[in-house]
Write a protein that holds these residues in place. Sequence first.
Motif, short mmCIF file in Angstrom:
data_model
loop_
_atom_site.label_atom_id
_atom_site.label_comp_id
_atom_site.label_asym_id
_atom_site.label_seq_id
_atom_site.Cartn_x
_atom_site.Cartn_y
_atom_site.Cartn_z
N ALA A 33 0.84 -1.20 0.00
CA ALA A 33 0.00 0.00 0.00
C ALA A 33 0.87 1.25 0.00
CB ALA A 33 -0.93 -0.01 1.21
N VAL A 34 0.37 2.30 -0.64
CA VAL A 34 1.04 3.60 -0.66
C VAL A 34 0.61 4.38 0.59
CG1 VAL A 34 1.20 5.80 -1.93
CG2 VAL A 34 1.20 3.60 -3.16
N ASP A 35 1.57 5.06 1.22
CA ASP A 35 1.32 5.67 2.53
C ASP A 35 0.32 6.80 2.53
OD1 ASP A 35 3.13 3.94 3.59
OD2 ASP A 35 4.79 5.35 3.68
N GLY A 36 0.33 7.66 1.51
CA GLY A 36 -0.51 8.84 1.60
C GLY A 36 -0.97 9.41 0.28
N SER A 37 -2.12 10.08 0.30
CA SER A 37 -2.66 10.80 -0.84
C SER A 37 -2.92 12.23 -0.40
CB SER A 37 -3.97 10.13 -1.30
OG SER A 37 -4.56 10.86 -2.35
N PHE A 38 -2.33 13.19 -1.11
CA PHE A 38 -2.37 14.58 -0.67
C PHE A 38 -2.78 15.51 -1.80
CE2 PHE A 38 0.61 12.20 1.88
CZ PHE A 38 0.34 12.59 3.18
N VAL A 39 -3.20 16.72 -1.42
CA VAL A 39 -3.57 17.73 -2.40
C VAL A 39 -2.92 19.07 -2.02
CG1 VAL A 39 -5.72 18.31 -1.20
CG2 VAL A 39 -5.49 18.82 -3.64
N TYR A 40 -2.52 19.81 -3.03
CA TYR A 40 -1.88 21.12 -2.84
C TYR A 40 -2.97 22.19 -2.89
CZ TYR A 40 1.37 25.01 -3.94
OH TYR A 40 2.09 26.17 -3.94
N GLY B 43 -24.34 22.40 -2.76
CA GLY B 43 -23.84 23.73 -2.39
C GLY B 43 -22.37 23.77 -2.01
N LEU B 44 -21.56 22.92 -2.66
CA LEU B 44 -20.14 22.86 -2.29
C LEU B 44 -19.36 24.05 -2.85
CD1 LEU B 44 -19.49 19.05 -2.95
CD2 LEU B 44 -19.97 20.17 -0.77
N GLU B 45 -18.38 24.52 -2.08
CA GLU B 45 -17.55 25.65 -2.50
C GLU B 45 -16.56 25.24 -3.58
OE1 GLU B 45 -15.69 26.97 1.08
OE2 GLU B 45 -17.55 27.71 1.97
N ASP B 46 -16.03 26.23 -4.30
CA ASP B 46 -15.11 25.96 -5.41
C ASP B 46 -13.88 25.16 -4.98
OD1 ASP B 46 -16.78 27.19 -7.16
OD2 ASP B 46 -15.61 29.04 -7.36
N ASP B 47 -13.29 25.50 -3.82
CA ASP B 47 -12.09 24.80 -3.36
C ASP B 47 -12.39 23.33 -3.06
OD1 ASP B 47 -10.47 26.94 -3.64
OD2 ASP B 47 -10.35 27.46 -1.52
N THR B 48 -13.59 23.07 -2.54
CA THR B 48 -14.00 21.68 -2.24
C THR B 48 -14.19 20.90 -3.54
OG1 THR B 48 -15.16 22.50 -0.29
CG2 THR B 48 -15.64 20.25 -0.97
N VAL B 49 -14.87 21.56 -4.50
CA VAL B 49 -15.07 20.94 -5.81
C VAL B 49 -13.72 20.62 -6.45
CG1 VAL B 49 -15.99 21.30 -8.14
CG2 VAL B 49 -17.27 22.13 -6.15
N ASP B 50 -12.77 21.53 -6.25
CA ASP B 50 -11.43 21.37 -6.81
C ASP B 50 -10.77 20.08 -6.34
OD1 ASP B 50 -9.92 22.73 -8.68
OD2 ASP B 50 -8.61 23.65 -7.19
N LEU C 71 -9.83 12.21 -9.86
CA LEU C 71 -8.59 12.19 -10.65
C LEU C 71 -8.78 12.68 -12.08
CD1 LEU C 71 -7.05 8.84 -9.35
CD2 LEU C 71 -6.57 11.15 -8.56
N HIS C 72 -9.61 13.71 -12.26
CA HIS C 72 -9.73 14.34 -13.57
C HIS C 72 -8.54 15.27 -13.79
CE1 HIS C 72 -13.67 12.90 -14.78
NE2 HIS C 72 -14.13 13.14 -13.57
N LEU C 73 -8.05 15.32 -15.03
CA LEU C 73 -6.88 16.13 -15.35
C LEU C 73 -7.21 17.62 -15.44
CD1 LEU C 73 -5.10 14.02 -18.11
CD2 LEU C 73 -4.13 14.64 -15.91
N ASP C 74 -8.47 17.94 -15.83
CA ASP C 74 -8.88 19.34 -15.96
C ASP C 74 -10.35 19.45 -15.57
OD1 ASP C 74 -10.41 18.54 -18.24
OD2 ASP C 74 -8.60 18.67 -19.46
N ASP C 75 -10.95 20.63 -15.79
CA ASP C 75 -12.32 20.87 -15.33
C ASP C 75 -13.39 20.55 -16.37
OD1 ASP C 75 -11.64 21.62 -12.80
OD2 ASP C 75 -11.64 23.78 -13.18
N SER C 76 -13.03 19.94 -17.49
CA SER C 76 -14.03 19.65 -18.53
C SER C 76 -15.09 18.67 -18.05
CB SER C 76 -13.33 19.10 -19.78
OG SER C 76 -12.63 17.91 -19.49
N TYR C 77 -14.76 17.86 -17.01
CA TYR C 77 -15.71 16.88 -16.49
C TYR C 77 -16.97 17.52 -15.92
CZ TYR C 77 -14.59 18.11 -11.66
OH TYR C 77 -14.46 18.78 -10.47
N LEU C 78 -16.89 18.79 -15.51
CA LEU C 78 -18.01 19.46 -14.84
C LEU C 78 -19.25 19.56 -15.72
CD1 LEU C 78 -16.08 22.30 -12.99
CD2 LEU C 78 -17.38 20.47 -11.90
N ASP C 79 -19.05 19.62 -17.04
CA ASP C 79 -20.18 19.77 -17.96
C ASP C 79 -20.52 18.47 -18.68
OD1 ASP C 79 -20.59 22.59 -17.44
OD2 ASP C 79 -18.68 22.90 -18.49
#
Length: 368
Positions: free
Chosen positions: A71-78, A143-150, A158-166
């Motif tokens: 198993a990999v130890d951690g999954s993180f976001v910047y 009603g999620l905020e933009d940072d949460t959606v991000d 694991l989408h590469l860009d925001d095209s999935y939103l539409d």
Amino acid sequence: MDQNDYYGGASTSLNLTQLWKRFRGDDTPPENLGSSREYNVDMIPKFMMANGALVRVLIHTDVTKYLNFKAVDGSFVYNKGKIYKVPATDVEALKSPLMGLFEKRRARKFFIYVQDYEESDPKSHEGLDLNQVTARQLISKYGLEDDTVDFIGHSLALHLDDSYLDKPAKDFVERVKIYAESLARFQGGSPYIYPLYGLGELPQAFARLSAVYGGTYMLNKPECKVEFDDDGKAIGVTSEGETAKCKKVVCDPSYLPDKVQNVGKVARAICIMSHPIPDTNDSHSAQVILPQKQLGRKSDMYLFCCSYAHNVAPKGKYIAFVTTEAETDQPEVELKPVKDVVAMYSKITGKVLDLSVDLSAASAATEE
């Protein structure tokens, strides 16, 4: 049949001497990096989802008897200049510093919806047809905020860009669901697993399995040429004057340069370090996703780290890979944001290679 003298083609794992030869020519690796044989450096580094399609294929084909995973130890976001652990369940969402109190409650409701969603059970759909409703519409319902959606869209789905939103939300929800299921499968700190001795073990394991069933694996076959009949159908492969007849040919783009289209490039830096990535709880293996919005880019950047814990480097050494879709012809400038995240002890520089067919199958290294 392989034109290289090693297994795996573009997806191979190289020892230190091979790595230096590929990117530094006649230079020799510094002695302080340790024994060359103890390195297994992936040319196309990837972690696997513990409950993803590839792992299911490996289990189904029984090739897992030739492989050992960890198993990999951690999954993180910047996010806003800092690294945070990625919350993937309703319980983790309540603990995450990524969100405020009220946003945590909204995120928890969304995660419960995803965990309960079953395509075959209309009651779990809450009146939504995910083949018609877009990901953006589903998110707005909670009603999620933009940072949460991000971080949900880029670090869980694991989408590469925001095209999935539409696009229809079904794929988005299923991706988040696989992430949560993978996280629960091994009760680790991340949803990812990774083979001991690197990804180069996968093609070797399939070669062993092939041999059991009578398959023949030929390395170092120069100038492999795919032969076609008058109708344009592949009928065999020729090398050194001999032709192996067949009904189908499966190959990577380098064998059929006239049949593939160049669709982009990937920039990648390989960093050999004597320390883990900062702010990842001293994880021996981790993935940090840097979403496009955080960097002002069109696509995400990935920071992938593994170490001696997965037998890919000598004791005390860590290998970090920085990967992104190249958006300019100055990849070294594009990869600069990660310098703030990783203090690099030693570096390997190379060149940008053309990427054919599939961005997920990139093989490129870049100078930093």
